[in-house]
Design an enzyme around this catalytic site. Structure first.
Site, short mmCIF file in Angstrom:
data_model
loop_
_atom_site.label_atom_id
_atom_site.label_comp_id
_atom_site.label_asym_id
_atom_site.label_seq_id
_atom_site.Cartn_x
_atom_site.Cartn_y
_atom_site.Cartn_z
N LYS A 127 3.43 -4.47 13.16
CA LYS A 127 2.50 -5.18 14.05
C LYS A 127 2.72 -6.68 14.01
CE LYS A 127 0.43 -1.53 15.64
NZ LYS A 127 0.53 -1.15 17.07
N TYR A 156 3.27 -0.55 8.46
CA TYR A 156 2.44 -0.75 9.65
C TYR A 156 2.20 -2.24 9.90
CZ TYR A 156 -1.38 0.00 12.98
OH TYR A 156 -2.17 0.00 14.11
#
Length: 245
Positions: free
Chosen positions: A157, A153
């Protein structure tokens, strides 16, 4: 404010995406709400229309190029243009590095990063001809500072922030701005289920001593989607209560 603009929002049916859709609609934008689930898409469109807004629902997967093209085509066929794109769709598949499955790494990078790439590429074809556009990517504070158990994740990002800056340089010549909003810890159904002790530990990391709300993120998106932000591009707007500076 983005009055009379056409805004495509991915992952629009719940959470931050829903708040963004409602906030932009309240400012007079027409919403093209994209989600993978038909019932959820129908629900947000009904909610937007009940509030007096204009909305169109499109069911599609941001990782499938044909779906993405169909999403942009639906917007232009219905409303003639695409002025705003909010790349909000995202998933998590958390796990410690040594236990993380390759399929969980691939799934998160594909949805969170490749999906934004595909949507931006498709929307820019329209925005380029218009010589106008606002692209807003929903990043995360953990893409700036990292977080144990979220290597996939965080990487997605952080990559989204890099994509934002690169696209900002590339698309500026067509009067298309590209910015990111990086939320901190946001109150959601998941955080509501946390124990008081865990919530206290989370808020202890935040100078403002509270979790953010989805509306906090939506307000930032409304600004970046508006005429008031016309001289801002390649920027990461951190909405995190001071958690990361």
């Amino acid at each position: 404010m983005p009055k009379d603009r056409i805004a495509v929002i991915t992952g629009a049916s719940r959470g931050i995406g829903r708040s963004i859709a409602l906030a932009l609609a309240a400012q007079g934008a027409t919403i093209v709400a994209v989600d993978m689930d038909q019932a959820a898409t129908d629900a947000i469109v009904a909610e937007l229309k009940a509030a007096g807004g204009k909305a169109l629902g499109v069911v599609g997967n941001v990782t499938v190029p044909a779906d993405v093209e169909r999403m942009i085509d639906a917007a232009t066929e219905a409303f003639g243009r695409v002025d705003i794109l909010v790349n909000n769709a995202g998933i998590t598949r958390d796990g410690l590095l040594m236990r993380m499955k390759e399929e969980d790494w691939d799934a998160v990078l594909t949805v969170n990063l490749k999906g934004a790439f595909l949507c931006t590429r498709a929307a820019f074809k329209v925005m380029s001809k218009q010589r106008y556009g606002r692209i807003i990517n929903i990043a995360s504070v953990v893409g700036q500072m990292g977080n144990a158990g979220q290597a996939n994740y965080c990487a997605s990002k952080a990559g989204l922030i890099g994509l934002t800056k690169s696209n900002a340089r590339e698309l500026a010549k067509r009067n298309v701005t590209v910015n990111a909003v990086a939320p901190g810890f946001i109150a959601t159904a998941m955080t509501d289920a946390l124990s008081d002790k865990v919530r206290a530990e989370l808020t202890a990391q935040i100078p403002l001593e509270r979790l953010g709300s989805a509306d906090d993120i939506a307000n930032a998106v409304v600004f970046l989607a508006s005429e008031a932000s016309g001289y801002i591009t390649g920027h990461v707007l951190s909405v995190n209560g001071g958690m990361y500076m």
